[in-house]
Design a protein around this motif. Sequence first.
Motif, PDB file in Angstrom:
ATOM      1  N   CYS A  81       1.146   5.648  -1.735  1.00 24.50           N
ATOM      2  CA  CYS A  81       0.541   6.761  -2.465  1.00 24.50           C
ATOM      3  C   CYS A  81       0.727   6.538  -3.968  1.00 24.50           C
ATOM      4  O   CYS A  81       1.560   7.191  -4.590  1.00 24.50           O
ATOM      5  CB  CYS A  81       1.196   8.063  -2.015  1.00 24.50           C
ATOM      6  N   LYS A 109       0.846  -1.191   0.000  1.00 25.82           N
ATOM      7  CA  LYS A 109       0.000   0.000   0.000  1.00 25.82           C
ATOM      8  C   LYS A 109       0.881   1.241   0.000  1.00 25.82           C
ATOM      9  O   LYS A 109       2.000   1.218   0.520  1.00 25.82           O
ATOM     10  CB  LYS A 109      -0.913   0.011   1.225  1.00 25.82           C
ATOM     11  N   GLU A 162      -3.562   3.415  -2.100  1.00 27.47           N
ATOM     12  CA  GLU A 162      -3.827   3.829  -0.715  1.00 27.47           C
ATOM     13  C   GLU A 162      -4.686   2.815   0.019  1.00 27.47           C
ATOM     14  O   GLU A 162      -4.524   2.585   1.208  1.00 27.47           O
ATOM     15  CB  GLU A 162      -4.517   5.198  -0.688  1.00 27.47           C
TER      16      GLU A 162
END
Lengths: 242, 337
Positions: free
Chosen positions: B46, B44, B155
């Motif tokens: 950005c 996970k 995200e």
Amino acid sequence: MRDKELISSVLGLDDKWQIQDLSVNAKQQRLDVILVPSAPRMSFFFQEKPIDCGGCGRSIPSRLLTHAAQWRHHNLGTFHTYIQAALPQDMQCERSVGCPFDKPYLGTIGQPVTHGLRRTIIGLLNEGLSSSKICRVLDLDLQTVWSIEQGNAAAEPEKEESLEDADLPDLGHPGWRAMASGDWHLKTKLLSLSLLLSRLRSQFNHADNDDLRQRKLHELRQFFLKNKALLSTEIEQLNNYK
Amino acid sequence: MSTSLFDQASRGRLFTLDEACEILSPGRPAAVAADKALLQKLPKGCWIGGSIPYFMAQDGGQVCQDRVFVQLMPEEVLSVRIQSYGLDEIHRIAVDGPEQGFSVLLIPHNTEVHHAYARNAPNYEQMYMKPIIGWITGCHLDELATGKSGVLNGETGQLVEEAALAMHIDLPANCIAEIGIVNIFEQGSGPVFHFPQAGMHVDDCRIDGVEGRLADYVIDNNIDIQLPLVADCYGVMVNVSIAAVDQEKRTVDLYAPVFPDTEYRFADPVGDYVSGFQKALPELPGGSQFSCNCILNYLYSELEGKKTEEITGPMTFGEIGYQLLNQTLVYMTIHRL
């Protein structure tokens, strides 16, 4: 009960909204729909669960939905469709995604039409249809379309004021009109300007009233204001246009 | 993370899964392309990812299902918003875009939101006012009948197959994103086609002003359907590629829509794509910060093993340079004032 289910699916309601009541007036060709948030879920200690906004992150208790409003929506068949719902008085969310109140079948307080119908009207205006043609196509009165048109146009100059535009000719400069109509071919390497001019030229030349043409010129000038840093040679050509 | 890995990812490169995990873990914003199964193995962070196994990599064109293409966003990024767009929301893509910055948009192939964007993007509110770049995600061509493409929100780790995903990126006032294209096709000297309405499925049209059908013209004149229809949009050549011609129904399916009030002609043959591309590529002093090219260019111009200068990126099922484009390389540069 089946009527509500049918109209729910025709309106495309999601699971956050349901029809509380609907009435049909065949003589007046009018359908009225009252929407309410879907049955409030109970949480711990049987408290009513608030409505969560995925856009701004607020939790809004149902009791704060106090501001009743009514909007005209797209016709269902030949029936004029009006939707009523209660909104929170202090709508703060500006995001579309995740906001339970930003739905095509709802509107904002003070607006005459739903978001969905407003979007259709603006789309048709942008494609070059006159207000009177839009009225005929959508079976609306002129006052409603004008209010959307003026509201849409009024929102734009506000943004313009914040931009530095000293080097850019005003809308009275003949170069804007020549560029939009295709009478003058500005040389540019900027992809966005070429695509904008390609679309805008067609809309400008199909417009059947000068208000609409003026709005297209305004849109073009806005583009120049916003992209001034990339347009030095184009602005020079414009300033030299006679 | 080693500096060289970071530098390579800033220019957009194909990495092993382990390397991609190392690059993405610190949280710097990135756009990712990889086979769908591989996307789901990434940490996970950005980033947003789209499914595709075709690439123009640092060592040439290739199909690969075990490596990940990572393009880090410019280091000046101020803030990032990742947002999903369904059919009812995609019209807001430009409105939601940052006043100063750009948006990367990934749309799954052959979905309602893909078709809506193809037809309607030019008329979306604020379109062309804010930079939008991206691509249509896909799958291996051998899996076209069964494999679904998708987009993945780094995200949340959520893979979506029916909605588009955008990364809205704010830049400081001294950084300006510019999107450009390289299209080596030009309008040929054949007849002019006009279409009565926007669409990706075509039957009747006007051919040099005379009523006719595009399918009949293609069949009767033995047109090479690897050549796109080309529109001259204020000096920019915009392609519409042919997907299939149905001889029985006399219809043509397109990979992008045609529009009314627009003149189309079939492109002239281009010969060697790579040398044509080298001639057409403008000088990019700061290099490209994001780019993608078309799977049709990969296939028709046999780009496997060949390089298109320093420009790398996924070879996609459709390119987004504001609106949907075909058989076109799209790139973005950042002007630092």
